[in-house]
Scaffold this motif. Structure first.
Motif, PDB file in Angstrom:
ATOM      1  N   HIS A 157       5.478  -0.211  21.406  1.00  7.07           N
ATOM      2  CA  HIS A 157       4.207   0.195  20.797  1.00  7.07           C
ATOM      3  C   HIS A 157       4.536   0.889  19.475  1.00  7.07           C
ATOM      4  CE1 HIS A 157       0.509   3.111  20.949  1.00  7.07           C
ATOM      5  NE2 HIS A 157       0.419   2.204  20.002  1.00  7.07           N
ATOM      6  N   GLY A 158       4.537   0.083  18.433  1.00  8.21           N
ATOM      7  CA  GLY A 158       4.926   0.566  17.124  1.00  8.21           C
ATOM      8  C   GLY A 158       5.868  -0.439  16.503  1.00  8.21           C
ATOM      9  N   HIS A 159       6.547  -0.034  15.457  1.00 11.43           N
ATOM     10  CA  HIS A 159       7.431  -0.963  14.737  1.00 11.43           C
ATOM     11  C   HIS A 159       8.726  -0.287  14.318  1.00 11.43           C
ATOM     12  CE1 HIS A 159       3.567  -3.179  14.241  1.00 11.43           C
ATOM     13  NE2 HIS A 159       4.376  -4.213  14.422  1.00 11.43           N
ATOM     14  N   SER A 160       9.714  -1.123  14.088  1.00 11.58           N
ATOM     15  CA  SER A 160      10.958  -0.656  13.484  1.00 11.58           C
ATOM     16  C   SER A 160      10.715  -0.428  11.995  1.00 11.58           C
ATOM     17  CB  SER A 160      12.051  -1.707  13.672  1.00 11.58           C
ATOM     18  OG  SER A 160      13.144  -1.430  12.827  1.00 11.58           O
ATOM     19  N   GLU A 161      11.492   0.451  11.403  1.00 16.90           N
ATOM     20  CA  GLU A 161      11.403   0.653   9.954  1.00 16.90           C
ATOM     21  C   GLU A 161      12.506  -0.104   9.226  1.00 16.90           C
ATOM     22  OE1 GLU A 161      11.492   4.912   9.771  1.00 16.90           O
ATOM     23  OE2 GLU A 161       9.358   5.100  10.247  1.00 16.90           O
ATOM     24  N   ASN A 162      13.251  -0.911   9.973  1.00 20.82           N
ATOM     25  CA  ASN A 162      14.367  -1.669   9.399  1.00 20.82           C
ATOM     26  C   ASN A 162      13.924  -3.117   9.191  1.00 20.82           C
ATOM     27  OD1 ASN A 162      16.755  -3.266   9.148  1.00 20.82           O
ATOM     28  ND2 ASN A 162      17.945  -1.584  10.030  1.00 20.82           N
ATOM     29  N   THR A 163      13.968  -3.593   7.943  1.00 20.87           N
ATOM     30  CA  THR A 163      13.428  -4.926   7.611  1.00 20.87           C
ATOM     31  C   THR A 163      14.112  -6.065   8.354  1.00 20.87           C
ATOM     32  OG1 THR A 163      14.941  -5.085   5.726  1.00 20.87           O
ATOM     33  CG2 THR A 163      12.724  -4.231   5.291  1.00 20.87           C
ATOM     34  N   SER A 164      15.317  -5.862   8.831  1.00 21.32           N
ATOM     35  CA  SER A 164      16.024  -6.961   9.499  1.00 21.32           C
ATOM     36  C   SER A 164      15.671  -7.074  10.977  1.00 21.32           C
ATOM     37  CB  SER A 164      17.536  -6.794   9.331  1.00 21.32           C
ATOM     38  OG  SER A 164      17.966  -5.599   9.939  1.00 21.32           O
ATOM     39  N   ASP A 165      15.021  -6.086  11.531  1.00 22.62           N
ATOM     40  CA  ASP A 165      14.682  -6.124  12.953  1.00 22.62           C
ATOM     41  C   ASP A 165      13.485  -7.042  13.206  1.00 22.62           C
ATOM     42  OD1 ASP A 165      16.690  -4.364  13.600  1.00 22.62           O
ATOM     43  OD2 ASP A 165      15.393  -2.593  13.501  1.00 22.62           O
ATOM     44  N   LEU A 166      13.504  -7.689  14.358  1.00 17.00           N
ATOM     45  CA  LEU A 166      12.384  -8.544  14.747  1.00 17.00           C
ATOM     46  C   LEU A 166      11.087  -7.743  14.783  1.00 17.00           C
ATOM     47  CD1 LEU A 166      11.568 -11.401  15.997  1.00 17.00           C
ATOM     48  CD2 LEU A 166      11.787 -10.267  18.205  1.00 17.00           C
ATOM     49  N   MET A 167      11.190  -6.487  15.134  1.00 13.71           N
ATOM     50  CA  MET A 167       9.989  -5.666  15.297  1.00 13.71           C
ATOM     51  C   MET A 167       9.639  -4.861  14.048  1.00 13.71           C
ATOM     52  SD  MET A 167       9.028  -6.805  18.113  1.00 13.71           S
ATOM     53  CE  MET A 167       7.544  -5.796  18.287  1.00 13.71           C
ATOM     54  N   PHE A 168      10.127  -5.282  12.876  1.00 12.47           N
ATOM     55  CA  PHE A 168       9.615  -4.753  11.613  1.00 12.47           C
ATOM     56  C   PHE A 168       8.193  -5.296  11.464  1.00 12.47           C
ATOM     57  CE2 PHE A 168       9.353  -4.795   6.855  1.00 12.47           C
ATOM     58  CZ  PHE A 168       9.471  -3.426   6.665  1.00 12.47           C
TER      59      PHE A 168
END
Ligand SMILES: [Zn+2]
Length: 242
Positions: free
Chosen positions: A179-190
């Protein structure tokens, strides 16, 4: 061909509080509905991005069963059903226990994926997918998940096979509990992606979701057990996340 166009998957956060008081048979008087939110150990599987999430939710069992409603115009779209199963399988790591299993459409499933036209898509104009997830807000126990994928690309006709696979994999990540997102552009969950580029769950994506199921991944002998009754009570909240 790589598009430079970035589109939003996910800063949208329509909070719909379905303040449902769930009456459980055999659950006696009041006073037991205190907050029982699990303490997440963010040091168990590292690196991860738990600290950047709103919440880390969980199911009371794994693997999460996913089904796909086959689009009627599959050939016209240029897709094949293997795209869907491949997207789900991206969350299953070699040598580790499965997070996701695909079941035929119509059979009981935890998360159902449907493909819709832009005119009825409930996500934003630049989005390609959205997950609607219901969970007990005290215990963070998920009760239901529904995923919509928009068949129409926000900028150019039909969503490509590559982009639909990525969109499904991303939304399944939410349905599993992110529930939310990664802050790393390479992650699937960006929260945004580059059309045409290939994405798969990174070590950080895997570690983050594995942290929601520590006993399932810490030992081959233990399994995620059915939620205790204390976990399955209190108000239910439904979130919509792209
Ligand atoms: Zn998202």
């Amino acid at each position: 061909m790589r598009s430079q166009t970035y589109r939003s998957l996910g800063v949208f956060s329509a909070w719909i509080i379905i303040a449902a008081l769930v009456a459980l048979a055999g659950c006696g008087g009041g006073g037991q509905a205190s907050s029982i939110a699990p303490v997440i150990n963010d040091k168990l599987f590292t690196p991860n991005y738990i600290s950047s999430l709103d919440n880390l939710l969980h199911w009371n069992h794994l693997p999460m069963k996913v089904s796909f409603e086959t689009p009627t115009n599959m050939a016209e779209l240029g897709w094949s059903s293997s795209i869907f199963t491949n997207a789900a399988d991206e969350w299953n790591q070699p040598g580790k226990r499965a997070l996701v299993s695909v079941v035929p459409y119509g059979e009981p499933a935890d998360a159902v994926v449907k493909f819709v036209n832009r005119s009825v898509f409930t996500g934003g104009t630049n989005a390609t997918g959205i997950a609607h997830i219901s969970y007990y807000e005290n215990s963070l126990l998920i009760t239901a998940a529904n995923i919509e994928v928009c068949k129409d690309d926000p900028f150019r006709g039909t969503l490509s096979a590559n982009d639909v696979q990525f969109t499904i994999a991303h939304e399944i990540g939410h349905a599993l509990g992110i529930h939310g997102h990664s802050e790393n552009t390479s992650d699937l969950m960006f929260n945004t992606f580059d059309s045409g580029k290939q994405y798969s769950p990174t070590l950080r994506d895997f570690n983050t979701i594995m942290s929601a199921y520590p006993t399932y991944f810490s030992s081959s002998l233990q399994s995620v057990k059915a939620a205790p009754i204390s976990e399955a009570q209190g108000p239910i909240r439904t979130i919509s996340i792209e």
